[in-house]
Design a protein around this motif. Sequence first.
Motif, PDB file in Angstrom:
ATOM      1  N   THR A 210       0.940  -1.238  -0.012  1.00 38.73           N
ATOM      2  CA  THR A 210       0.134   0.099  -0.202  1.00 38.73           C
ATOM      3  C   THR A 210       0.870   1.060   0.058  1.00 38.73           C
ATOM      4  N   ILE A 211       1.766   1.350   0.824  1.00 35.51           N
ATOM      5  CA  ILE A 211       2.917   2.289   0.791  1.00 35.51           C
ATOM      6  C   ILE A 211       3.511   2.779  -0.458  1.00 35.51           C
ATOM      7  N   THR A 212       4.029   1.481  -0.882  1.00 37.29           N
ATOM      8  CA  THR A 212       4.669   1.418  -2.419  1.00 37.29           C
ATOM      9  C   THR A 212       3.773   2.103  -3.509  1.00 37.29           C
ATOM     10  N   ALA A 213       2.473   1.707  -3.367  1.00 34.81           N
ATOM     11  CA  ALA A 213       1.326   2.111  -4.342  1.00 34.81           C
ATOM     12  C   ALA A 213       1.175   3.716  -4.068  1.00 34.81           C
ATOM     13  N   ASP A 214       1.239   4.163  -3.084  1.00 35.29           N
ATOM     14  CA  ASP A 214       0.853   5.613  -2.812  1.00 35.29           C
ATOM     15  C   ASP A 214       2.186   6.274  -3.308  1.00 35.29           C
ATOM     16  N   THR A 215       3.341   6.041  -3.005  1.00 34.73           N
ATOM     17  CA  THR A 215       4.175   6.854  -3.469  1.00 34.73           C
ATOM     18  C   THR A 215       4.758   6.912  -5.050  1.00 34.73           C
ATOM     19  N   ARG A 216       3.737   6.048  -5.589  1.00 30.85           N
ATOM     20  CA  ARG A 216       3.902   5.778  -7.174  1.00 30.85           C
ATOM     21  C   ARG A 216       2.964   6.747  -7.836  1.00 30.85           C
ATOM     22  N   LYS A 217       1.894   7.187  -7.115  1.00 34.50           N
ATOM     23  CA  LYS A 217       0.794   8.048  -7.715  1.00 34.50           C
ATOM     24  C   LYS A 217       1.284   9.291  -8.108  1.00 34.50           C
ATOM     25  N   PRO A 218       1.154   9.833  -9.235  1.00 35.51           N
ATOM     26  CA  PRO A 218       1.470  11.149  -9.794  1.00 35.51           C
ATOM     27  C   PRO A 218       1.021  12.481  -8.865  1.00 35.51           C
ATOM     28  N   VAL A 219       1.882  13.254  -8.640  1.00 30.96           N
ATOM     29  CA  VAL A 219       1.565  14.425  -8.001  1.00 30.96           C
ATOM     30  C   VAL A 219       1.118  15.485  -8.792  1.00 30.96           C
TER      31      VAL A 219
END
Length: 239
Positions: A210-219
Amino acid sequence: MNQHVAVQEIPTQATALQKTRQQGRFLKGPIPMRDIASAANLPGQALAVLLAIHHRAALTRQSWVTLPKWFMQELGISRDSKCRALRQLEEASLVRIEASAGMSARISLLNTRELDAAVRLPWRNSCWSVTADGMQSLTTTYEIPASQLAERRGHLAMWPVQMAEKSWVDIEVFLEAFRNALLALRPTDLGTIDSEATFALAREVAARRTITADTRKPVHRRAASDAGEPHAIGSNQKF
């Protein structure tokens, strides 16, 4: 005239006990072969402890029994070995244990009726169903055959850790279904699995995913004018 009078011995508790000692103790059945096979696949002296529990239950005619020190010594089972075996038998859903500080653990055998009453098949939650054939996803075509439920990586069950890596799996919902599948279907190798360590690792893997997926989300940054922020002023800009 001599008369021969037949003398008949009236059995008492003392004479019955003496006769038992003379003949030796024995193990009273029936004991389900499935339980024996499950305990035989456990490490250490789990099978010997299971048979000792059956003997004590038959001898005392009580549903809850203890395993006295003298009895364990007769069987050559140390205190540490007994404790390990009881934990393994409990994890394998063969016994139920009640422990109190300063008191001997009380043990009760789990029979098939109790297990069937605990988890009735078919069973389901929001995402998984459990049948005699194994586990089936209710949202995808994913299936785990009953024969593969207890597959391991060392002492850890394979499936919870593997499913924790999948983005579409709610790990808590899966663990609930997996626990009930083991309880209802009771695979032979169940007792060799460390359920507590398995579930802890599965939750850890799911959290990392879950943490890895969140960090990969475009800002997405808003333009300065949209955000109500002043424009940066360059060095050649005139007032």
